[in-house]
Design a protein around this motif. Sequence first.
Motif, PDB file in Angstrom:
ATOM      1  N   UNK B 474       0.854  -1.181   0.000  1.00  0.00           N
ATOM      2  CA  UNK B 474       0.000   0.000   0.000  1.00  0.00           C
ATOM      3  C   UNK B 474       0.889   1.230   0.000  1.00  0.00           C
ATOM      4  N   UNK B 475       0.974   1.881  -1.146  1.00  0.00           N
ATOM      5  CA  UNK B 475       1.931   2.984  -1.271  1.00  0.00           C
ATOM      6  C   UNK B 475       1.468   3.920  -2.357  1.00  0.00           C
ATOM      7  N   UNK B 476       1.533   5.215  -2.084  1.00  0.00           N
ATOM      8  CA  UNK B 476       1.021   6.152  -3.080  1.00  0.00           C
ATOM      9  C   UNK B 476       2.072   6.663  -4.052  1.00  0.00           C
ATOM     10  N   UNK B 477       3.324   6.678  -3.650  1.00  0.00           N
ATOM     11  CA  UNK B 477       4.346   7.203  -4.541  1.00  0.00           C
ATOM     12  C   UNK B 477       4.774   6.159  -5.564  1.00  0.00           C
ATOM     13  N   UNK B 496       0.413  -7.518  -4.807  1.00  0.00           N
ATOM     14  CA  UNK B 496      -0.651  -6.618  -5.245  1.00  0.00           C
ATOM     15  C   UNK B 496      -0.304  -5.221  -4.767  1.00  0.00           C
ATOM     16  N   UNK B 497      -0.658  -4.252  -5.562  1.00  0.00           N
ATOM     17  CA  UNK B 497      -0.351  -2.872  -5.182  1.00  0.00           C
ATOM     18  C   UNK B 497      -1.627  -2.043  -5.173  1.00  0.00           C
ATOM     19  N   UNK B 498      -1.809  -1.283  -4.120  1.00  0.00           N
ATOM     20  CA  UNK B 498      -2.871  -0.282  -4.111  1.00  0.00           C
ATOM     21  C   UNK B 498      -2.266   1.039  -3.650  1.00  0.00           C
ATOM     22  N   UNK B 499      -3.014   2.104  -3.837  1.00  0.00           N
ATOM     23  CA  UNK B 499      -2.391   3.408  -3.653  1.00  0.00           C
ATOM     24  C   UNK B 499      -2.873   4.227  -2.462  1.00  0.00           C
ATOM     25  N   UNK B 500      -3.813   3.714  -1.724  1.00  0.00           N
ATOM     26  CA  UNK B 500      -4.193   4.430  -0.511  1.00  0.00           C
ATOM     27  C   UNK B 500      -4.894   3.484   0.451  1.00  0.00           C
ATOM     28  N   UNK B 501      -5.191   3.995   1.634  1.00  0.00           N
ATOM     29  CA  UNK B 501      -5.756   3.147   2.680  1.00  0.00           C
ATOM     30  C   UNK B 501      -7.112   2.575   2.329  1.00  0.00           C
ATOM     31  N   UNK B 520       2.404   4.943   5.615  1.00  0.00           N
ATOM     32  CA  UNK B 520       1.603   5.647   6.617  1.00  0.00           C
ATOM     33  C   UNK B 520       0.901   6.857   6.023  1.00  0.00           C
ATOM     34  N   UNK B 521       1.665   7.745   5.404  1.00  0.00           N
ATOM     35  CA  UNK B 521       1.092   8.969   4.854  1.00  0.00           C
ATOM     36  C   UNK B 521       0.597   8.755   3.445  1.00  0.00           C
ATOM     37  N   UNK B 522      -0.726   8.771   3.309  1.00  0.00           N
ATOM     38  CA  UNK B 522      -1.293   8.591   1.971  1.00  0.00           C
ATOM     39  C   UNK B 522      -2.536   9.460   1.844  1.00  0.00           C
ATOM     40  N   UNK B 523      -2.896   9.812   0.639  1.00  0.00           N
ATOM     41  CA  UNK B 523      -4.136  10.568   0.456  1.00  0.00           C
ATOM     42  C   UNK B 523      -5.342   9.654   0.603  1.00  0.00           C
ATOM     43  N   UNK B 568      -0.343  -9.781   9.378  1.00  0.00           N
ATOM     44  CA  UNK B 568       0.749  -8.895   9.772  1.00  0.00           C
ATOM     45  C   UNK B 568       0.730  -7.630   8.922  1.00  0.00           C
ATOM     46  N   UNK B 569       0.667  -6.498   9.590  1.00  0.00           N
ATOM     47  CA  UNK B 569       0.692  -5.224   8.865  1.00  0.00           C
ATOM     48  C   UNK B 569       1.948  -4.478   9.272  1.00  0.00           C
ATOM     49  N   UNK B 570       2.771  -4.220   8.278  1.00  0.00           N
ATOM     50  CA  UNK B 570       4.061  -3.571   8.530  1.00  0.00           C
ATOM     51  C   UNK B 570       4.010  -2.145   8.009  1.00  0.00           C
ATOM     52  N   UNK B 571       4.280  -1.202   8.902  1.00  0.00           N
ATOM     53  CA  UNK B 571       4.270   0.196   8.478  1.00  0.00           C
ATOM     54  C   UNK B 571       5.553   0.530   7.744  1.00  0.00           C
ATOM     55  N   UNK B 572       5.404   1.374   6.720  1.00  0.00           N
ATOM     56  CA  UNK B 572       6.598   1.920   6.073  1.00  0.00           C
ATOM     57  C   UNK B 572       6.601   3.398   6.425  1.00  0.00           C
ATOM     58  N   UNK B 573       7.488   3.753   7.300  1.00  0.00           N
ATOM     59  CA  UNK B 573       7.392   5.092   7.860  1.00  0.00           C
ATOM     60  C   UNK B 573       8.633   5.916   7.572  1.00  0.00           C
ATOM     61  N   UNK B 574       8.397   7.191   7.350  1.00  0.00           N
ATOM     62  CA  UNK B 574       9.510   8.094   7.097  1.00  0.00           C
ATOM     63  C   UNK B 574      10.076   8.638   8.393  1.00  0.00           C
TER      64      UNK B 574
END
Lengths: 149, 611
Positions: B474-477, B496-501, B520-523, B568-574
């Motif tokens: 799950x990633x917007x960039x 699979x890829x999606x772009x927001x929560x 974490x940060x997504x539109x 399992x949900x793993x955050x990708x955080x800046x």
Amino acid sequence: MDLFQLQRRLVDYRASLYHEDFLDEQFSQLQDLQDENNPDFVVEVVTLFFEDSERLLNELAKALEQPIIDFKRVDAHVHQFKGSSSSIGAQRVQKACIAFRNYCEEQNVEGCLKCLQQLRHEYSLVKTKLESMFQLEQQILSAGGSIPM
Amino acid sequence: MRAKQMLATMSHEIRSPLSGVVSMAEILSTTKLDREQKQLLDVMLSSGDLVLQLINDILDLSKVESGVMKLEATKFRPREVVKHVLQTAAASLQKILTLEGHVADDVPIDVIGDVLRIRQILTNLISNAIKFTHEGKVGVKLYLVPEPPFAKEGSQHGSDGSTANQSTTSASKTESYTSTSKTSSDQNEFHGKKNEGLCQNNSHREPGTPVTNGTTDGSEEQVELPATTVWLRCDVYDTGIGIPENALPTLFKKYMQVSADHARKYGGTGLGLAICKQLVELMGGRLTVSSRVNCGSTFTFILPYKGSTSCDSSDDPDDLSDMVDHDAMDEDETAGFFQFLPRTLGSLFSSNGSSRTQKLMPHNIGYAKSHKLDGLSENCYSFPMNNGPPKEIDSAVQISSEPGSSISHSWDPDNKSWICSEKSQAVEMKINTSGPQLPPKRQKKPDVGSLSKLNGRQQVLKNSTTSKPKILLVEDSKINVMVAQSMLKQLGHTIDVVNNGAEAVCAVQKHGYDLVLMDVCMPVMDGLQATRLIRSFEETGNWDAAAKVGIEQDSSQPGHTSPTKRIPIIAMTANALSESADECYANGMDSFVSKPVTFQNLKECLEQYLG
């Protein structure tokens, strides 16, 4: 210039980019991902980064031209830019973004405008450098050589 | 006359080699090219297309004018024509517009007319509408009307000379037959008796010769059957820039554009409307326009068609078979409403972008509203996820082609939330109603080679039949997606890829995943909230929490994850303050990797949670 010299040149050039903080270890991550199955990976990601960056810079310029500036919006764009630049290892661009975000938080217009300028500058620098590097790589490949890692 | 003839001939001569150039360019575009070459080629292609279009227009117009235009009589289905034309337009739509089509119930399933020309007219009017409309919608309305006054008045006899510019038919309404040649095949040369019958403006002729306007011969054809004529009115409307009153009189004249500025700004040759008018009138109809500046325009053409159930009294066996066909109507044929929502919506709310367009399953897109919930200032959207069989569901056909440009995330100050959109326009969706279920046929080619690869890689819907773990990214960039995907691929996983929560929640509703990598940060919806919703499902066994914020799951679609299994949900955080590790844990995440994501971090994480 013969092949060996070209390769030497590339290695030195790359080293200088790292040395001057244009690139950081994240860029090597990208290089590691490039292989026979994915021979153009670095160029592809970087190209995508260029396009995305140009879009973001336009958005930033527009947002800062508004009579009433939406700092949250500006910050959001910079945040994106920070993310993408860090993903490809464009360290100086990333650092410029961090400074930019501080000014956004302070809602400091002048600071933001200066940062935008700085950001543009850093971006165009790294763009030129990367393009030169790719050109060198291309020359080596055309001469029948392989890219030293 | 000679000049026109020469022009027509030359245009034809020019067309062939030009076609050749364009075809070669198209083939070239499929080879490996660098960015600069691709750009040059794109210019070549669009210029070539434009010139070809121009030449075709000139040829058409000169044909119509010189009277060599042959009109066909084909049985066709007006609903399908409307739908196809809209579909084609939607597939190449470059702006955010809604395209819709509405065919009234009383329009017959089949009619007889020159389907090619009608399609041409419709396409022309629709592309004009799209050209001059920058927001809102373009639509087609088709409905039955009583015989219009112009059909009754003024019987202009053949000796009148050219009739291409006058639409007239018989004065006598009671003469309800038209002479036709044999009706054994659907495709006929249509011989209309010019001043009889209500269908055609052509004089009849002997078979084998082109129809020429303006002459009447003694009837050698047999007046065979009484034919019912239906008059169909078609409105092509838009919410575009409109046409100023002073420009209306010259609108249908050749080479005229509304103004010099228009011509410069919008391009075009100014031939389109003139051709449309000629064709419509040739077929016995009328083309009119009404418009308001800055509001929109409506172009209307009324045409007579032969109804194909007209031949009741005929003992021609083929006519009977025609009728039998009609009885076999199913929903698809009677579906009268089509809507094509702006393309971006597909990429925003579908978890799998264009892969879905290859399936025959319709996907419902529901009504989007933005709520401001307490404490959650986000846009909320409802997605009834409906994968049931086509005939049972009313839904609009969605043309979602691959987004060729990047999605910008814009900040909506009114709602204090993010809006995902192309070109920074607010997203708005419409409720869909009945429509036929058709797989969209065309997809827009992505502009950038790497982007197409990226999207291609994203469309991995099918779960591998091996025991390979299923990972959701799950990633917007786009850049981050590309890097992460490559890393995961090297680790041997397809994802699979999606772009927001919000898309993430939908994806989890549909499929079971072994691991979720959540930015974490997504539109639209951030990773923290998405995680909360997924955990809520796991704890309660239902998706009520998600429904509350507008994510609806269709009850006919059973969830694929058993509630007891914790993903399992793993955050990708800046690592910014707002994305601190504590906050991730508090919202239900299991662990985090900090950005930028490195191969090693990812590897360790996967080893830990996938075993």
